[in-house]
Design a protein around this motif. Structure first.
Motif, PDB file in Angstrom:
ATOM      1  N   GLU A 136       0.830  -1.213   0.000  1.00  0.00           N
ATOM      2  CA  GLU A 136       0.000   0.000   0.000  1.00  0.00           C
ATOM      3  C   GLU A 136       0.862   1.261   0.000  1.00  0.00           C
ATOM      4  O   GLU A 136       0.390   2.356  -0.260  1.00  0.00           O
ATOM      5  CB  GLU A 136      -0.971  -0.013   1.191  1.00  0.00           C
ATOM      6  CG  GLU A 136      -0.356   0.215   2.559  1.00  0.00           C
ATOM      7  CD  GLU A 136       0.275  -1.039   3.150  1.00  0.00           C
ATOM      8  OE1 GLU A 136       0.396  -2.047   2.435  1.00  0.00           O
ATOM      9  OE2 GLU A 136       0.649  -1.002   4.341  1.00  0.00           O
ATOM     10  N   LYS A 137       2.187   1.086   0.282  1.00  0.00           N
ATOM     11  CA  LYS A 137       3.088   2.242   0.369  1.00  0.00           C
ATOM     12  C   LYS A 137       3.852   2.490  -0.919  1.00  0.00           C
ATOM     13  O   LYS A 137       4.727   3.362  -0.973  1.00  0.00           O
ATOM     14  CB  LYS A 137       4.109   1.999   1.498  1.00  0.00           C
ATOM     15  CG  LYS A 137       3.504   1.747   2.851  1.00  0.00           C
ATOM     16  CD  LYS A 137       3.609   3.005   3.723  1.00  0.00           C
ATOM     17  CE  LYS A 137       2.834   2.865   5.010  1.00  0.00           C
ATOM     18  NZ  LYS A 137       3.437   1.848   5.891  1.00  0.00           N
ATOM     19  N   GLN A 138       3.617   1.664  -1.942  1.00  0.00           N
ATOM     20  CA  GLN A 138       4.414   1.787  -3.173  1.00  0.00           C
ATOM     21  C   GLN A 138       3.873   2.907  -4.055  1.00  0.00           C
ATOM     22  O   GLN A 138       2.713   2.892  -4.441  1.00  0.00           O
ATOM     23  CB  GLN A 138       4.392   0.459  -3.965  1.00  0.00           C
ATOM     24  CG  GLN A 138       4.912  -0.730  -3.200  1.00  0.00           C
ATOM     25  CD  GLN A 138       6.352  -0.540  -2.757  1.00  0.00           C
ATOM     26  OE1 GLN A 138       7.170   0.028  -3.487  1.00  0.00           O
ATOM     27  NE2 GLN A 138       6.664  -0.995  -1.552  1.00  0.00           N
ATOM     28  N   ARG A 194      -3.205  -6.707   2.730  1.00  0.00           N
ATOM     29  CA  ARG A 194      -2.697  -5.408   3.214  1.00  0.00           C
ATOM     30  C   ARG A 194      -3.363  -4.258   2.469  1.00  0.00           C
ATOM     31  O   ARG A 194      -3.718  -3.241   3.061  1.00  0.00           O
ATOM     32  CB  ARG A 194      -1.185  -5.321   3.035  1.00  0.00           C
ATOM     33  CG  ARG A 194      -0.410  -6.213   3.984  1.00  0.00           C
ATOM     34  CD  ARG A 194       1.019  -5.742   4.079  1.00  0.00           C
ATOM     35  NE  ARG A 194       1.082  -4.487   4.802  1.00  0.00           N
ATOM     36  CZ  ARG A 194       1.631  -4.372   6.006  1.00  0.00           C
ATOM     37  NH1 ARG A 194       2.159  -5.425   6.590  1.00  0.00           N
ATOM     38  NH2 ARG A 194       1.661  -3.200   6.607  1.00  0.00           N
ATOM     39  N   ILE A 195      -3.508  -4.443   1.163  1.00  0.00           N
ATOM     40  CA  ILE A 195      -4.161  -3.395   0.380  1.00  0.00           C
ATOM     41  C   ILE A 195      -5.621  -3.277   0.783  1.00  0.00           C
ATOM     42  O   ILE A 195      -6.176  -2.185   0.903  1.00  0.00           O
ATOM     43  CB  ILE A 195      -4.032  -3.713  -1.130  1.00  0.00           C
ATOM     44  CG1 ILE A 195      -2.560  -3.671  -1.509  1.00  0.00           C
ATOM     45  CG2 ILE A 195      -4.916  -2.784  -1.962  1.00  0.00           C
ATOM     46  CD1 ILE A 195      -2.234  -3.082  -2.838  1.00  0.00           C
ATOM     47  N   ASP A 196      -6.212  -4.441   1.032  1.00  0.00           N
ATOM     48  CA  ASP A 196      -7.613  -4.464   1.445  1.00  0.00           C
ATOM     49  C   ASP A 196      -7.787  -3.683   2.749  1.00  0.00           C
ATOM     50  O   ASP A 196      -8.683  -2.845   2.880  1.00  0.00           O
ATOM     51  CB  ASP A 196      -8.046  -5.918   1.623  1.00  0.00           C
ATOM     52  CG  ASP A 196      -9.546  -6.051   1.742  1.00  0.00           C
ATOM     53  OD1 ASP A 196     -10.244  -5.393   0.942  1.00  0.00           O
ATOM     54  OD2 ASP A 196     -10.000  -6.786   2.630  1.00  0.00           O
ATOM     55  N   ARG A 207     -11.720 -16.297  -3.774  1.00  0.00           N
ATOM     56  CA  ARG A 207     -11.630 -14.950  -3.219  1.00  0.00           C
ATOM     57  C   ARG A 207     -10.755 -14.869  -1.983  1.00  0.00           C
ATOM     58  O   ARG A 207     -10.959 -14.017  -1.120  1.00  0.00           O
ATOM     59  CB  ARG A 207     -13.025 -14.424  -2.843  1.00  0.00           C
ATOM     60  CG  ARG A 207     -13.907 -14.198  -4.018  1.00  0.00           C
ATOM     61  CD  ARG A 207     -15.180 -13.548  -3.554  1.00  0.00           C
ATOM     62  NE  ARG A 207     -16.341 -14.384  -3.753  1.00  0.00           N
ATOM     63  CZ  ARG A 207     -17.425 -14.339  -2.995  1.00  0.00           C
ATOM     64  NH1 ARG A 207     -17.492 -13.508  -1.978  1.00  0.00           N
ATOM     65  NH2 ARG A 207     -18.435 -15.118  -3.248  1.00  0.00           N
ATOM     66  N   ARG A 208      -9.788 -15.823  -1.866  1.00  0.00           N
ATOM     67  CA  ARG A 208      -8.886 -15.756  -0.711  1.00  0.00           C
ATOM     68  C   ARG A 208      -7.737 -14.802  -1.026  1.00  0.00           C
ATOM     69  O   ARG A 208      -6.948 -15.062  -1.927  1.00  0.00           O
ATOM     70  CB  ARG A 208      -8.297 -17.144  -0.422  1.00  0.00           C
ATOM     71  CG  ARG A 208      -9.101 -17.933   0.608  1.00  0.00           C
ATOM     72  CD  ARG A 208      -8.405 -19.241   0.948  1.00  0.00           C
ATOM     73  NE  ARG A 208      -6.963 -19.050   1.183  1.00  0.00           N
ATOM     74  CZ  ARG A 208      -6.447 -18.556   2.320  1.00  0.00           C
ATOM     75  NH1 ARG A 208      -7.223 -18.207   3.308  1.00  0.00           N
ATOM     76  NH2 ARG A 208      -5.144 -18.430   2.438  1.00  0.00           N
ATOM     77  N   LEU A 209      -7.648 -13.724  -0.273  1.00  0.00           N
ATOM     78  CA  LEU A 209      -6.621 -12.721  -0.566  1.00  0.00           C
ATOM     79  C   LEU A 209      -5.251 -13.205  -0.108  1.00  0.00           C
ATOM     80  O   LEU A 209      -5.107 -13.760   0.978  1.00  0.00           O
ATOM     81  CB  LEU A 209      -6.964 -11.403   0.148  1.00  0.00           C
ATOM     82  CG  LEU A 209      -8.310 -10.757  -0.224  1.00  0.00           C
ATOM     83  CD1 LEU A 209      -8.486  -9.450   0.556  1.00  0.00           C
ATOM     84  CD2 LEU A 209      -8.408 -10.498  -1.717  1.00  0.00           C
ATOM     85  N   SER A 210      -4.236 -13.013  -0.940  1.00  0.00           N
ATOM     86  CA  SER A 210      -2.860 -13.263  -0.521  1.00  0.00           C
ATOM     87  C   SER A 210      -2.498 -12.220   0.530  1.00  0.00           C
ATOM     88  O   SER A 210      -3.236 -11.252   0.732  1.00  0.00           O
ATOM     89  CB  SER A 210      -1.926 -13.129  -1.727  1.00  0.00           C
ATOM     90  OG  SER A 210      -1.959 -11.793  -2.200  1.00  0.00           O
ATOM     91  N   SER A 211      -1.345 -12.378   1.191  1.00  0.00           N
ATOM     92  CA  SER A 211      -1.062 -11.431   2.274  1.00  0.00           C
ATOM     93  C   SER A 211      -0.871 -10.019   1.737  1.00  0.00           C
ATOM     94  O   SER A 211      -1.298  -9.053   2.380  1.00  0.00           O
ATOM     95  CB  SER A 211       0.121 -11.895   3.119  1.00  0.00           C
ATOM     96  OG  SER A 211       1.241 -12.085   2.323  1.00  0.00           O
TER      97      SER A 211
END
Ligand code: BES
Ligand code: MN
Ligand code: ZN
Length: 495
Positions: free
Chosen positions: A11-13, A34-36, A26-30
């Motif tokens: 999210e900081k990029q 974080r973005i979620d 719909r399983r989010l990767s790590s």
């Protein structure tokens, strides 16, 4: 393409695009999670709407994701997490590449290398990502009047590594991946070129050009006169039926100042195989322009080694010739004398690869190599035995064969061993010469290797039959660049 590695939160990029994976269903990767989180559940909401199920290869490009610093977020479907293996990872990276290629993003930061691939570490994932991106973007359009280059092509890709500790090894992995990809590109280009352009003299010119670009490489080219002097009656017998002169191409790479014994790679470079007088049927005969893919893999591996500046010595030898029928061509029943002094009865002029290779293998003895690996699209029987997944490997030195198997597993460019037992040698008996050049229908890949083994008795030798793996047919027709990854890895492992 420019590659780099980086550790840090998605999210900081500040980037044109951040790429994160989503597993089924719909399983989010790590990274996606974080973005979620940062965006107040933006991805979760999308998921509920059914826009991204996580099917392998699915992609969704998002803009204006709240509270992120990037212009876009690309979601890439990765399939089921428990089934996420080499092949699935490659498919996910390829899907990412195509989506980025079609977008306006000229650079991106990808978190796909963070995903857990079965039995692979993050170094492998970085290297494989670079290789997959490069091969996905590969186009062979130099002979098309219209090229499909995007207006804003992807130029710079940054790959995520878990922590700062991983930066240095990650960078090395990216460099290796890029060098292997460049080698594969060389091999694919040469393979894809048609027989009227990619002739034995064209291949020789390519070697000379490579030697001009790189100081560590020296090249010698032998023509029919020198072959005659060396008694290469087998290689010359293949070239007889062609208007194109044969070439024996020798590329010597010096990676160390020492006189360390080189690793030898010997490639079959039949730039077109019509079968000769034992002519092939017309169907798909165009694909016999790929009959120099063994040679192409030697060029490609030499390219990778040059890029990596590996501290070893390598010698690449290519037997380049056409196999054509004409008034001067070899005939079934002809007997020729090889450079080794052994005589061969040519029962089938379509078994030309072994004739070209045997003299090249004898020639290679003069370099006193540590090991010799020949690479050849040698037998249709290999496709029957192993299909299009694995190269066949056979050899006279157990540890060499197992090192090749290991290098193939490490790069997902696998080979599989077939037995080279003495019992199979009988098939080559001839009533008129020391041996025949064919051994009948049974075990065709093995009897071809048996033939070669008679010219490598003094060497630690292995043979890769790449008839099923060097190119694809159908609408994806084209050279694969294999086994450049396997061969480069084998050489990296020797350093
Ligand atoms: N280049 C071919 C082998 C080949 C055929 C590779 C089709 C990939 C696809 C080789 O020179 C050849 O013609 N081999 C013969 C040997 C036979 C005459 C013993 C073959 O496999 O049919
Ligand atoms: Mn042939
Ligand atoms: Zn051939």
């Amino acid at each position: 393409m420019e590659y780099s590695v980086k550790s840090g939160n998605p999210e900081k990029q500040r980037s044109a695009c951040v790429v994160v994976g989503v597993f089924e269903s719909r399983r989010l990767s790590s990274a996606a999670a974080r973005i979620d989180e940062a965006s107040g559940g933006f991805l979760t909401q999308l998921g509920r709407r059914g826009d991204m199920e996580g099917r392998l290869g699915q992609t969704l490009m998002l803009t204006n994701v709240p509270d992120t610093l990037c212009d876009r977020v690309l979601l890439v479907g990765c399939g089921r997490e428990r089934e996420f293996d080499d092949g699935a990872y490659r498919q996910a990276v390829a899907a990412m590449t195509n989506a980025l290629h079609d977008s306006g993003a000229v650079e991106a930061v990808s978190y796909l290398p963070d995903l857990p691939v079965k039995a692979r570490d993050n170094i492998w994932r970085v290297r494989e990502a670079v290789q997959t991106v490069d091969s996905t973007l590969y186009r062979f359009d130099r002979l098309k009047s219209r090229k499909d280059t995007p207006r804003r092509p992807l130029r710079k890709l940054t790959l995520s590594v878990p922590s700062r500790r991983d930066l240095a090894p990650g960078e090395r992995a990216a460099r290796e991946g890029h060098a292997i990809a460049q080698g594969m590109g060389v091999a694919r280009d040469l393979g894809n070129l048609p027989g009227n352009i990619c002739t034995p003299t064209y291949l020789a010119d390519q070697a000379r050009e490579l030697a001009e670009q790189y100081e560590r490489l020296e090249v010698d080219i032998l023509g029919p006169g020198e072959m005659e002097e060396l008694g290469m009656g087998a290689l010359l017998s293949v070239a007889r039926g062609s208007r194109q002169e044969p070439r024996l191409i020798v590329m010597r790479y010096r990676g160390t100042d020492s006189d360390a014994r080189p690793y030898a790679l010997v490639g079959k470079g039949v730039t077109f195989d019509s079968g000769g007088i034992s002519i092939k049927p017309a169907a798909a005969m165009d694909e016999m322009k790929f009959d120099m893919c063994g040679a192409a893999s030697v060029f490609g591996t030499v390219k990778s080694v040059l890029e990596l500046e590996l501290p070893i010595n390598v010698v690449g030898v290519v037997a380049a010739t056409e196999n054509m029928p004409d008034g001067n061509a070899s005939k079934p029943g002809d007997i020729v004398t090889t450079a080794s002094g052994q005589t061969v009865e040519i029962l089938n002029t379509d078994a030309e690869g072994r004739l070209a290779l045997c003299d090249a293998l004898t020639y290679t003895e003069r370099f006193n190599p540590e090991t010799v690996i020949d690479i050849a699209t040698l037998t249709g029987a290999c496709i029957i035995a192993l299909g299009h997944e694995a190269h066949a490997v056979l050899g006279n030195h157990h540890s060499l064969v197992s090192e090749l198997m290991h290098a193939g597993r490490a790069t997902a460019d696998r080979c599989w061993e077939l037995p080279l037992w003495d019992e199979y040698q009988e098939a080559l008996n001839s009533n008129f010469a020391d041996m025949a050049n064919v051994g009948g229908r049974p075990a065709g890949t093995i009897t071809a290797a048996c033939f070669l083994s008679r010219f490598t008795k003094k060497q630690r030798w292995a043979h890769l039959d790449i008839a099923g793996t060097a190119w694809k047919s159908g609408d994806q027709k084209g050279a694969t660049g294999r086994p450049v990854p396997l061969l480069t890895q084998y050489l990296i492992d020797r350093t």
